[in-house]
Design a protein around this motif. Structure first.
Motif, PDB file in Angstrom:
ATOM      1  N   THR A 120       0.873  -1.171  -0.006  1.00 33.34           N
ATOM      2  CA  THR A 120      -0.017  -0.034   0.090  1.00 33.34           C
ATOM      3  C   THR A 120       0.841   1.281  -0.048  1.00 33.34           C
ATOM      4  N   GLU A 121       2.126   1.038   0.251  1.00 31.37           N
ATOM      5  CA  GLU A 121       3.048   2.536   0.314  1.00 31.37           C
ATOM      6  C   GLU A 121       3.618   2.702  -1.097  1.00 31.37           C
ATOM      7  N   LEU A 122       3.358   1.983  -1.992  1.00 28.43           N
ATOM      8  CA  LEU A 122       3.928   2.307  -3.450  1.00 28.43           C
ATOM      9  C   LEU A 122       3.159   3.333  -4.112  1.00 28.43           C
ATOM     10  N   THR A 123       3.782   4.304  -4.823  1.00 25.10           N
ATOM     11  CA  THR A 123       3.164   5.254  -5.398  1.00 25.10           C
ATOM     12  C   THR A 123       3.504   5.344  -6.850  1.00 25.10           C
ATOM     13  N   ASP A 124       2.752   6.122  -7.505  1.00 25.63           N
ATOM     14  CA  ASP A 124       3.006   6.143  -9.247  1.00 25.63           C
ATOM     15  C   ASP A 124       4.410   6.556  -9.527  1.00 25.63           C
ATOM     16  N   ALA A 125       5.064   7.416  -8.657  1.00 25.69           N
ATOM     17  CA  ALA A 125       6.348   7.424  -8.990  1.00 25.69           C
ATOM     18  C   ALA A 125       7.155   6.336  -8.757  1.00 25.69           C
ATOM     19  N   GLY A 126       7.171   5.674  -7.754  1.00 30.63           N
ATOM     20  CA  GLY A 126       8.031   4.339  -7.726  1.00 30.63           C
ATOM     21  C   GLY A 126       7.776   3.499  -8.805  1.00 30.63           C
ATOM     22  N   MET A 127       6.414   3.099  -9.276  1.00 28.78           N
ATOM     23  CA  MET A 127       6.194   2.331 -10.227  1.00 28.78           C
ATOM     24  C   MET A 127       6.724   2.939 -11.510  1.00 28.78           C
ATOM     25  N   ALA A 128       6.802   4.005 -11.760  1.00 30.45           N
ATOM     26  CA  ALA A 128       7.361   4.567 -13.160  1.00 30.45           C
ATOM     27  C   ALA A 128       8.747   4.332 -13.087  1.00 30.45           C
ATOM     28  N   SER A 129       9.581   4.490 -12.051  1.00 30.35           N
ATOM     29  CA  SER A 129      10.942   4.318 -11.816  1.00 30.35           C
ATOM     30  C   SER A 129      11.320   2.598 -11.971  1.00 30.35           C
ATOM     31  N   PHE A 130      10.283   1.916 -11.535  1.00 28.51           N
ATOM     32  CA  PHE A 130      10.583   0.478 -11.691  1.00 28.51           C
ATOM     33  C   PHE A 130      10.583  -0.042 -13.250  1.00 28.51           C
ATOM     34  N   LYS A 150      -1.345   6.858 -13.224  1.00 30.73           N
ATOM     35  CA  LYS A 150      -0.076   7.304 -13.871  1.00 30.73           C
ATOM     36  C   LYS A 150       1.090   6.043 -13.603  1.00 30.73           C
ATOM     37  N   GLY A 151       1.028   5.414 -12.493  1.00 30.34           N
ATOM     38  CA  GLY A 151       1.963   4.290 -12.408  1.00 30.34           C
ATOM     39  C   GLY A 151       1.659   3.126 -13.354  1.00 30.34           C
ATOM     40  N   MET A 152       0.280   2.799 -13.508  1.00 30.17           N
ATOM     41  CA  MET A 152      -0.086   1.879 -14.522  1.00 30.17           C
ATOM     42  C   MET A 152       0.342   2.112 -15.759  1.00 30.17           C
ATOM     43  N   LEU A 162       5.389  -6.780 -22.090  1.00 30.34           N
ATOM     44  CA  LEU A 162       4.218  -7.411 -21.117  1.00 30.34           C
ATOM     45  C   LEU A 162       3.223  -8.263 -21.792  1.00 30.34           C
ATOM     46  N   GLU A 163       2.858  -9.341 -21.238  1.00 31.62           N
ATOM     47  CA  GLU A 163       1.885 -10.209 -21.781  1.00 31.62           C
ATOM     48  C   GLU A 163       0.861 -10.449 -21.100  1.00 31.62           C
ATOM     49  N   GLU A 164       0.914 -10.539 -19.670  1.00 31.66           N
ATOM     50  CA  GLU A 164      -0.127 -10.712 -18.995  1.00 31.66           C
ATOM     51  C   GLU A 164      -0.140  -9.451 -17.794  1.00 31.66           C
ATOM     52  N   LEU A 165      -1.431  -9.138 -17.780  1.00 30.18           N
ATOM     53  CA  LEU A 165      -1.672  -7.957 -16.567  1.00 30.18           C
ATOM     54  C   LEU A 165      -2.904  -8.226 -15.749  1.00 30.18           C
ATOM     55  N   SER A 166      -2.750  -8.276 -14.581  1.00 28.10           N
ATOM     56  CA  SER A 166      -3.745  -8.645 -13.651  1.00 28.10           C
ATOM     57  C   SER A 166      -3.647  -7.662 -12.490  1.00 28.10           C
ATOM     58  N   VAL A 167      -4.861  -6.983 -12.603  1.00 26.93           N
ATOM     59  CA  VAL A 167      -5.156  -6.070 -11.653  1.00 26.93           C
ATOM     60  C   VAL A 167      -6.157  -6.137 -10.658  1.00 26.93           C
ATOM     61  N   GLU A 168      -6.265  -6.075  -9.327  1.00 26.80           N
ATOM     62  CA  GLU A 168      -7.170  -6.346  -8.312  1.00 26.80           C
ATOM     63  C   GLU A 168      -7.340  -4.961  -7.273  1.00 26.80           C
ATOM     64  N   CYS A 169      -8.528  -4.477  -7.098  1.00 32.22           N
ATOM     65  CA  CYS A 169      -8.625  -3.519  -6.188  1.00 32.22           C
ATOM     66  C   CYS A 169      -7.489  -2.600  -6.060  1.00 32.22           C
ATOM     67  N   LEU A 170      -7.334  -1.838  -7.072  1.00 30.56           N
ATOM     68  CA  LEU A 170      -6.285  -1.015  -7.213  1.00 30.56           C
ATOM     69  C   LEU A 170      -6.545   0.531  -6.427  1.00 30.56           C
ATOM     70  N   GLY A 171      -6.204   0.876  -5.285  1.00 27.46           N
ATOM     71  CA  GLY A 171      -6.818   1.936  -4.513  1.00 27.46           C
ATOM     72  C   GLY A 171      -6.504   3.206  -5.070  1.00 27.46           C
ATOM     73  N   GLY A 172      -5.774   3.524  -5.860  1.00 25.73           N
ATOM     74  CA  GLY A 172      -5.394   4.632  -6.539  1.00 25.73           C
ATOM     75  C   GLY A 172      -6.146   5.172  -7.609  1.00 25.73           C
ATOM     76  N   LEU A 173      -6.937   4.357  -8.015  1.00 26.55           N
ATOM     77  CA  LEU A 173      -7.924   4.801  -9.112  1.00 26.55           C
ATOM     78  C   LEU A 173      -9.048   5.153  -8.496  1.00 26.55           C
ATOM     79  N   THR A 174      -9.250   6.591  -8.277  1.00 29.11           N
ATOM     80  CA  THR A 174     -10.445   7.241  -7.879  1.00 29.11           C
ATOM     81  C   THR A 174     -11.118   7.835  -8.955  1.00 29.11           C
TER      82      THR A 174
END
Length: 452
Positions: A120-130, A150-152, A162-174
């Motif tokens: 839960t502490e990961l943010t858009d900025a962290g995902m972008a750098s990853f 933004k992170g997605m 990327l071949e497979e994407l699974s998203v479940e209850c992504l809290g940052g999508l308001t």
């Protein structure tokens, strides 16, 4: 597994390991369980090095105290391609943040699979750098995390494999994310599987990604509100090669099924609590999707319901059907007879809480379902007399499971067992074996009821 590990230890004890190349030693380590691998890594420095270099999968608890250990951990395990970061109790511990994820991405540039659960502490900025550091990512699962669109989008813009994407209850999508659609990005050209779950109010922001993924083969959508009828019309215009579609608790009607029927290569279709779908929609599927192998229909709370009309159309046109699960619909011996006669490859059949299912229907199955291997019945009004028909029918039958069939007795099942000694017969009553909730029924069918 224990026997395999014992044989591996004997092999190592008989050989001089110094004569084995590192690749062979690492190959042997891959046959060992976690504890045995740890034991082997303590034998000598070479074994420690080879064991680390041959380990490709790691699962870590996503706590903040992992941060200082990351450099040494991934120096030893420098060949990791699959990483899971999970938090069992995010409310009770301090979790890793962006700095830890970025550090991992620097040390694991060959990462191809990433599982993020409750980080839960990961943010858009962290995902972008990853995403910038791990462009070779092929599979991403993120559940109960708090980063957003933004992170997605950063992942989709940088991870071209990327071949497979699974998203479940992504809290940052308001709700504000409605103005920031997700995708398509460069990943749209390689994506083959998209799974979206529990995005109750904003699942449709993935619409541009789905529509833009022209090589998509599998689409799974669960518990997402919105106008999916309109979106499916746009999807099938651009994505023609869909083979597998799972739809659960989303607001669709026959209009969506008509659109889906244009996927001529469709082989697997699951419709769960799609309450506005009727026989007419299923007829459209049957008319065009003639390669259908697996069909799940859960219409427990359907407004109009699916019954003989839709199932008869499936029976007449979808002759390759191998698995059929009906939950809450009302087939009769008419449609079941046609399914048995025309679908000669039907091996797995489940009829759950079907009010019309009785002795006549099970007798029809026994007489005509020659290929049937696994049969599951929940509810219904079958009696011992109807069950007796299975004694001489369905010659390939391996397993029969009956749940909450109140008119059946132990004497009836005992007679069936006596008549067919190799047949596994299970009868569960209402008191000692409560029926599983539908959320677990699908997995239960796969693991216990509809598999030998």
């Amino acid at each position: 597994m224990e026997k395999k590990n014992t044989m591996t230890h004997r092999l190592l004890s008989r050989l001089h390991s110094s004569d084995l190349p590192d690749e062979c030693l690492g190959y042997i380590f891959n046959f060992l369980g976690f504890l045995d691998r740890e034991s082997c890594s303590l034998v000598c420095r070479r074994w420690l090095r080879v064991e680390g270099q041959s380990r490709h999968r790691i699962s870590l608890e996503a706590k903040s105290d992992l941060l200082p250990d990351i450099p040494s951990l991934f120096t030893r395990f420098d060949a990791v391609t699959t990483l899971a970061l999970k938090s069992g109790t995010p409310c009770r511990s301090v979790l890793i943040g962006d700095d830890a994820l970025v550090l991992i991405s620097i040390h694991c540039r060959n990462l191809t699979r990433l599982n993020l659960h409750a980080c839960t502490e990961l943010t858009d900025a962290g995902m972008a750098s990853f995403a910038v550091n791990c462009k070779g990512l092929k599979e991403l699962y993120c559940g109960f995390c708090n980063f957003g669109a933004k992170g997605m989008n950063a992942v989709l813009d940088h991870c071209s494999s990327l071949e497979e994407l699974s998203v479940e209850c992504l809290g940052g999508l308001t709700d504000s994310c409605a103005t920031m659609p997700i995708g398509p990005g460069v990943a749209a050209y390689s994506l083959k599987t998209i799974c979206i779950k529990e995005q109750l109010y904003n699942g449709q922001c993935f619409g541009p990604l789905i529509v833009g993924s022209q090589n998509l083969r599998t689409l799974k959508i669960s518990r997402c509100s919105g106008d999916w009828d309109k979106l499916f019309e746009a999807i099938v215009e651009r994505v023609a090669g869909l083979v597998e579609i799972h739809l659960e608790t989303i607001p669709i009607s026959d209009a969506a099924l008509v659109s889906i029927s244009n996927c001529l290569d469709l082989e697997i279709l699951h419709l769960v609590e799609t309450t506005n779908c009727t026989n007419a929609g299923l007829v459209s599927i049957a008319d065009h999707c003639k390669l259908l192998r697996e069909l799940h229909l859960h219409s427990w709370r359907a407004r109009y319901g699916i019954g003989d009309g839709g199932l008869t159309a499936i029976a007449k046109r979808c002759h390759d059907l191998e698995e059929l699960i009906i939950f809450g619909a009302n087939p009769t011996s008419l449609s079941l007879g046609l399914l048995a006669a025309n679908c000669q490859n039907l091996e797995r059949l489940a009829l759950c809480w079907c009010a019309t299912f009785g002795d006549a229907e099970i007798s029809c199955i026994a007489a005509k379902c020659i290929a049937l291997k696994n049969l599951c019945i929940m509810g219904g009004s079958i009696t011992d007399d109807g069950l007796e028909a299975l004694s001489g029918g369905c010659p390939n039958l391996v397993k029969v499971t009956m749940w909450h069939c109140d008119s059946l007795t132990r004497d009836g099942t005992d007679q069936l067992k006596a008549a067919r000694g190799s047949l596994a017969v299970n009868l569960f009553n209402r008191e000692s074996d409560p029926c599983p909730f539908w959320a677990n029924v699908k997995l239960y069918f796969k693991t216990q009821l509809l598999r030998p």
